[in-house]
Scaffold this active site. Structure first.
Site, mmCIF file in Angstrom:
data_model
loop_
_atom_site.group_PDB
_atom_site.id
_atom_site.type_symbol
_atom_site.label_atom_id
_atom_site.label_comp_id
_atom_site.label_asym_id
_atom_site.label_seq_id
_atom_site.Cartn_x
_atom_site.Cartn_y
_atom_site.Cartn_z
ATOM 1 N N LYS A 49 0.774 -1.078 0.009
ATOM 2 C CA LYS A 49 -0.130 -0.098 0.059
ATOM 3 C C LYS A 49 0.863 1.359 0.020
ATOM 4 O O LYS A 49 2.069 1.177 0.388
ATOM 5 C CB LYS A 49 -1.030 0.105 1.126
ATOM 6 C CG LYS A 49 -0.223 0.154 2.410
ATOM 7 C CD LYS A 49 -1.207 -0.074 3.735
ATOM 8 C CE LYS A 49 -0.428 -0.266 5.130
ATOM 9 N NZ LYS A 49 -1.199 -0.311 6.266
ATOM 10 N N ARG A 147 -11.153 0.656 14.995
ATOM 11 C CA ARG A 147 -10.988 1.097 13.790
ATOM 12 C C ARG A 147 -11.657 0.494 12.506
ATOM 13 O O ARG A 147 -12.710 0.917 12.364
ATOM 14 C CB ARG A 147 -9.367 1.289 13.622
ATOM 15 C CG ARG A 147 -8.809 2.072 12.658
ATOM 16 C CD ARG A 147 -7.383 2.078 12.372
ATOM 17 N NE ARG A 147 -6.942 1.019 11.613
ATOM 18 C CZ ARG A 147 -5.976 0.548 11.123
ATOM 19 N NH1 ARG A 147 -4.889 1.431 11.199
ATOM 20 N NH2 ARG A 147 -5.629 -0.628 10.589
ATOM 21 N N TYR A 275 13.555 31.758 5.161
ATOM 22 C CA TYR A 275 12.138 32.375 5.542
ATOM 23 C C TYR A 275 12.125 32.732 6.991
ATOM 24 O O TYR A 275 12.653 31.712 7.871
ATOM 25 C CB TYR A 275 11.132 31.496 5.450
ATOM 26 C CG TYR A 275 10.736 31.442 3.826
ATOM 27 C CD1 TYR A 275 10.436 32.306 3.124
ATOM 28 C CD2 TYR A 275 10.671 30.043 3.141
ATOM 29 C CE1 TYR A 275 10.178 32.354 1.913
ATOM 30 C CE2 TYR A 275 10.328 29.969 1.860
ATOM 31 C CZ TYR A 275 9.942 31.028 1.178
ATOM 32 O OH TYR A 275 9.503 31.083 -0.252
ATOM 33 N N MET A 323 9.456 24.963 0.844
ATOM 34 C CA MET A 323 8.816 23.897 0.051
ATOM 35 C C MET A 323 9.721 23.122 -1.152
ATOM 36 O O MET A 323 9.593 21.758 -1.079
ATOM 37 C CB MET A 323 7.952 24.408 -0.790
ATOM 38 C CG MET A 323 6.959 23.497 -1.828
ATOM 39 S SD MET A 323 5.900 24.234 -2.646
ATOM 40 C CE MET A 323 4.741 25.172 -1.513
HETATM 41 C C1 LIG Z 1 -0.622 -1.497 6.862
HETATM 42 C C2 LIG Z 1 -1.274 -2.831 7.127
HETATM 43 C C3 LIG Z 1 -0.575 -3.967 7.533
HETATM 44 C C4 LIG Z 1 1.019 -4.071 7.304
HETATM 45 O O1 LIG Z 1 1.606 -3.688 8.403
HETATM 46 P P1 LIG Z 1 3.151 -3.426 8.835
HETATM 47 O O2 LIG Z 1 3.199 -3.104 10.432
HETATM 48 O O3 LIG Z 1 3.632 -2.142 8.059
HETATM 49 O O4 LIG Z 1 3.829 -4.661 8.330
HETATM 50 C C5 LIG Z 1 -1.223 -5.221 7.572
HETATM 51 N N1 LIG Z 1 -2.531 -5.202 8.008
HETATM 52 C C6 LIG Z 1 -3.066 -4.010 7.895
HETATM 53 C C7 LIG Z 1 -4.618 -3.993 7.878
HETATM 54 C C8 LIG Z 1 -2.649 -3.016 7.610
HETATM 55 O O5 LIG Z 1 -3.460 -1.629 7.300
#
Ligand SMILES: *Cc1c(COP(=O)(O)O)cnc(C)c1O
Length: 389
Positions: A49, A147, A275, A323
């Site tokens: 991801k 969550r 800045y 930036m």
């Molecule tokens: C991001 C995520 C993972 C991976 O977790 P890591 O700690 O980065 O290995 C696994 N399961 C879910 C649901 C996640 O959101």
């Protein structure tokens, strides 16, 4: 030929140099994958991801699959479709989608989806009616984070509903998943409670007549520290790129960021830099300009704390992070335009690490690597990072 066209060729460098580069050490990703595979049960899902935690989803996915990962995981369907477009055919799960997501397209592209509750299951079933083929799903239970995932009080109902949907040929439940909220602190009691809650949820699924092949709970930290959380497989993301939330040092960081010095100036004591004049020089010194800033992922909060490796030594960033640029104090050293600074890396040559940057800006390593901007080119390498032979 006109001299106007011919002249610039004389001064052009032999190979163009990128002002800022993000080098991805795929040998490190391969090493990390093998290590995580050796600590997990049969299945290892490589989580790519957020563009492979900022390292490039496709390169990390292909390397992980070649090094022992058995499946891929992403958050959104858009991320999943991009991997399919790249020609990757491995089993692929997407676990965070609104009910109106394009589950039909997911089925057509052989993307598995996580189902966190009855409303999502209904949407997936409706889409299966339209495509005429069962959707491959993982039922996602919330074991204690409040969550994502199915609240515990709805879990049994979700399992029974899924069994009904299987009988109608609308879905096939291939997995049950959960997620731990404090696996980075393995000693915390909640890990035991939540692991137990997951085991109980998986039993409820079985008693409802479901036959999920893969029960998966552990992410990177639990895979490395908590054998009782391993079940049938793990989902690992951070660990692939060398981040271990539990703090061990077995994994290899995969990212190196370099920047070329754009310009150098000599200034006298009392010169106010950048800045808001956030910094005033205390003596005569030299300032080198690097062409990356907060738009590229250098946290503004790190201003006044951070340093980079330049000419073999740590040099402090001075003044505010802009930036697109930062200023580095090189003291007496006459650094030249075009020299290479290492902004972050594994730390082997004294350059700052991702963990250093996280400390300087009051955040975690994950936010540093996923925050690197889109204009920084990702350059996959299979050899050792810069500075090592
Ligand atoms: C991001 C995520 C993972 C991976 O977790 P890591 O700690 O980065 O290995 C696994 N399961 C879910 C649901 C996640 O959101």
């Amino acid at each position: 030929m006109s001299t106007f066209l011919a002249a610039p060729a004389l001064t052009r460098p032999a190979t163009p140099v990128a002002p800022v580069q993000l080098l991805v050490d795929l040998a490190a990703v391969a090493h990390n994958t093998r290590l995580l595979r050796s600590r997990s049960a049969d299945h290892l899902m490589a989580v790519v991801k957020a563009d492979g935690f900022g390292h490039g989803a496709e390169a990390v996915a292909r390397t992980a699959l070649a090094s022992g990962a058995t499946a891929l995981g992403v958050t959104s369907l858009a991320e999943a479709f991009a991997l399919r477009e790249a020609g990757i055919t491995a089993p692929l799960l997407s676990w965070l989608n609104p009910v109106e997501a394009d589950f039909e397209e997911a089925a057509r592209r052989d993307v598995q989806v996580a189902v966190p509750g009855p409303a999502h299951l209904a949407a997936v079933c409706a889409s299966a009616e339209r495509t005429g083929r069962p959707a491959q799903v993982h039922l996602h239970v919330d074991v204690g984070m409040a969550r994502d995932g199915c609240p515990p009080e709805l879990w049994r109902r979700l399992c029974l509903q899924a069994r009904e949907a299987e009988r109608r040929g609308q879905v096939r439940v291939v997995g049950v998943m959960g997620h731990l909220g404090c696996a980075d602190r393995p000693r915390e009691h909640c890990n035991r409670i939540w692991t137990g809650a997951f085991a109980a949820a998986a039993r409820t699924a079985l008693r409802s007549g479901l036959t999920p092949r893969i029960r998966h709970l552990a992410a990177t930290a639990a895979t490395l520290t908590n054998p009782s959380a391993r079940f049938d497989g793990s989902r690992v993301g951070a660990g692939l790129v060398g981040i271990d939330p539990s703090g061990s040092t077995e994994l290899r960081p995969a990212m190196t960021v370099t920047a070329r010095v754009v310009d150098v100036r000599e200034v006298r004591a009392g010169t106010r830099v950048g800045y808001g004049h956030a910094h005033t020089t205390t003596g005569r010194t030299r300032l080198a300009l690097l062409p990356l800033g907060y738009a590229d992922g250098v946290p503004r909060a790190a201003g006044g704390h951070a340093s980079v490796l330049l000419r073999g030594r740590r040099r402090p960033l001075v003044g505010a992070v802009s930036m697109d640029q930062v200023v580095v104090d090189t003291g007496d050293d006459v650094v030249r335009p075009g020299e290479l600074a290492t902004v972050l890396g594994p730390g082997d040559d004294g350059e700052p690490t991702v963990a250093d940057w996280a400390g300087w800006s009051g955040t975690i390593a994950h936010e540093i690597v996923t925050g690197l901007g889109r204009r920084v080119p990702r350059v996959p390498r299979v050899s050792a990072p810069v500075g090592r032979s």
